[in-house]
Scaffold this motif. Structure first.
Motif, mmCIF file in Angstrom:
data_model
loop_
_atom_site.group_PDB
_atom_site.id
_atom_site.type_symbol
_atom_site.label_atom_id
_atom_site.label_comp_id
_atom_site.label_asym_id
_atom_site.label_seq_id
_atom_site.Cartn_x
_atom_site.Cartn_y
_atom_site.Cartn_z
ATOM 1 N N MET A 1 5.454 2.404 51.170
ATOM 2 C CA MET A 1 6.458 2.331 51.745
ATOM 3 C C MET A 1 7.925 2.365 51.210
ATOM 4 S SD MET A 1 5.731 0.012 54.946
ATOM 5 C CE MET A 1 7.205 -1.199 55.349
ATOM 6 N N GLY A 2 8.025 1.541 50.115
ATOM 7 C CA GLY A 2 9.268 1.347 49.514
ATOM 8 C C GLY A 2 9.414 2.293 48.286
ATOM 9 N N SER A 3 8.600 3.257 47.897
ATOM 10 C CA SER A 3 8.761 4.167 46.898
ATOM 11 C C SER A 3 9.198 5.520 47.592
ATOM 12 C CB SER A 3 7.446 4.371 46.082
ATOM 13 O OG SER A 3 6.377 4.984 46.745
ATOM 14 N N LEU A 4 10.074 6.247 46.675
ATOM 15 C CA LEU A 4 10.136 7.646 47.197
ATOM 16 C C LEU A 4 9.469 8.800 46.525
ATOM 17 C CD1 LEU A 4 14.250 7.271 46.714
ATOM 18 C CD2 LEU A 4 13.096 7.187 48.608
ATOM 19 N N GLY A 5 8.796 9.561 47.131
ATOM 20 C CA GLY A 5 8.205 10.652 46.626
ATOM 21 C C GLY A 5 8.874 11.762 46.215
ATOM 22 N N ILE A 6 8.288 12.657 45.739
ATOM 23 C CA ILE A 6 8.910 14.087 45.264
ATOM 24 C C ILE A 6 9.427 14.761 46.167
ATOM 25 C CG2 ILE A 6 6.903 15.534 45.384
ATOM 26 C CD1 ILE A 6 8.984 15.625 42.454
ATOM 27 N N GLY A 7 9.118 14.850 47.453
ATOM 28 C CA GLY A 7 9.865 15.554 48.537
ATOM 29 C C GLY A 7 11.253 14.568 48.745
ATOM 30 N N HIS A 8 11.244 13.456 48.743
ATOM 31 C CA HIS A 8 12.553 12.723 48.823
ATOM 32 C C HIS A 8 13.450 12.975 47.818
ATOM 33 C CE1 HIS A 8 9.756 9.985 51.132
ATOM 34 N NE2 HIS A 8 10.597 10.171 52.114
ATOM 35 N N TRP A 9 13.198 13.378 46.367
ATOM 36 C CA TRP A 9 13.812 13.398 45.579
ATOM 37 C C TRP A 9 14.532 14.824 45.642
ATOM 38 C CZ3 TRP A 9 16.128 9.690 43.145
ATOM 39 C CH2 TRP A 9 15.690 8.464 43.101
ATOM 40 N N ILE A 10 13.705 15.923 46.069
ATOM 41 C CA ILE A 10 14.220 17.130 46.253
ATOM 42 C C ILE A 10 15.151 17.240 47.325
ATOM 43 C CG2 ILE A 10 13.289 19.507 47.048
ATOM 44 C CD1 ILE A 10 10.754 19.040 45.644
ATOM 45 N N VAL A 12 17.063 14.778 48.147
ATOM 46 C CA VAL A 12 18.439 14.068 47.657
ATOM 47 C C VAL A 12 19.057 15.103 46.558
ATOM 48 C CG1 VAL A 12 19.136 12.202 45.970
ATOM 49 C CG2 VAL A 12 17.700 11.855 47.751
ATOM 50 N N LEU A 13 18.593 15.664 45.884
ATOM 51 C CA LEU A 13 19.113 16.590 44.822
ATOM 52 C C LEU A 13 19.629 17.741 45.662
ATOM 53 C CD1 LEU A 13 19.354 17.714 41.950
ATOM 54 C CD2 LEU A 13 17.139 19.006 42.342
ATOM 55 N N ALA A 14 19.072 18.014 46.794
ATOM 56 C CA ALA A 14 20.014 19.479 47.583
ATOM 57 C C ALA A 14 21.311 18.886 48.310
ATOM 58 C CB ALA A 14 18.788 19.798 48.591
ATOM 59 N N VAL A 15 21.015 17.642 48.556
ATOM 60 C CA VAL A 15 22.245 16.929 49.387
ATOM 61 C C VAL A 15 23.412 16.849 48.332
ATOM 62 C CG1 VAL A 15 23.407 15.051 50.464
ATOM 63 C CG2 VAL A 15 21.097 15.963 51.364
ATOM 64 N N GLY A 21 28.496 20.963 44.652
ATOM 65 C CA GLY A 21 28.423 22.333 44.267
ATOM 66 C C GLY A 21 28.036 22.368 42.595
ATOM 67 N N ARG A 22 27.638 23.463 42.264
ATOM 68 C CA ARG A 22 27.467 23.657 40.754
ATOM 69 C C ARG A 22 28.359 23.474 40.095
ATOM 70 N NH1 ARG A 22 23.736 29.044 39.361
ATOM 71 N NH2 ARG A 22 24.995 28.711 37.586
ATOM 72 N N GLY A 23 29.687 24.058 40.268
ATOM 73 C CA GLY A 23 30.959 24.110 39.486
ATOM 74 C C GLY A 23 31.170 22.755 39.073
ATOM 75 N N LYS A 24 31.267 21.908 40.276
ATOM 76 C CA LYS A 24 31.900 20.357 39.955
ATOM 77 C C LYS A 24 31.142 19.684 39.307
ATOM 78 C CE LYS A 24 34.429 20.180 44.174
ATOM 79 N NZ LYS A 24 34.746 19.348 45.338
ATOM 80 N N ILE A 25 29.773 19.931 39.108
ATOM 81 C CA ILE A 25 28.767 19.084 38.483
ATOM 82 C C ILE A 25 29.007 19.575 37.000
ATOM 83 C CG2 ILE A 25 26.150 18.717 38.133
ATOM 84 C CD1 ILE A 25 25.938 18.692 41.122
ATOM 85 N N SER A 26 28.809 20.785 36.803
ATOM 86 C CA SER A 26 29.201 21.422 35.455
ATOM 87 C C SER A 26 30.507 21.047 34.770
ATOM 88 C CB SER A 26 28.783 22.856 35.399
ATOM 89 O OG SER A 26 30.151 23.464 35.984
#
Length: 78
Positions: A1-10, A12-15, A21-26
């Motif tokens: 219930m309290g743990s995040l699965g791989i779907g949740h992390w994907i 979060v990463l997409a958001v 954006g890719r440029g700002k992160i680099s």
């Protein structure tokens, strides 16, 4: 219930990628790398021994206190 699965992390990463954006992160990672390099350079500069000054300064007397050189000069004048 309290743990995040791989779907949740994907999701979060997409958001995060959509928001920043890719440029700002680099750019951000490049700035972090520059900061680390300057920190290491500063630490290396601190490790070098300090260069001694040419002549040490004589201590200044406290207000209201005469110096021995001034009293000797006054004795010679009188």
């Amino acid at each position: 219930m309290g743990s995040l699965g791989i779907g949740h992390w994907i999701i979060v990463l997409a958001v995060v990628l959509l928001l920043f954006g890719r440029g700002k992160i680099s750019d951000l990672m490049g700035d972090v790398a520059k900061g680390i390099k300057s920190f290491k350079k500063g630490m290396a500069d601190d490790d070098e021994p300090a260069k001694p000054s040419a002549a040490p300064e004589a201590p200044r007397p406290l207000p209201g206190q005469s110096t021995s050189a001034a009293t000797e000069g006054e004795k010679k004048v009188v």
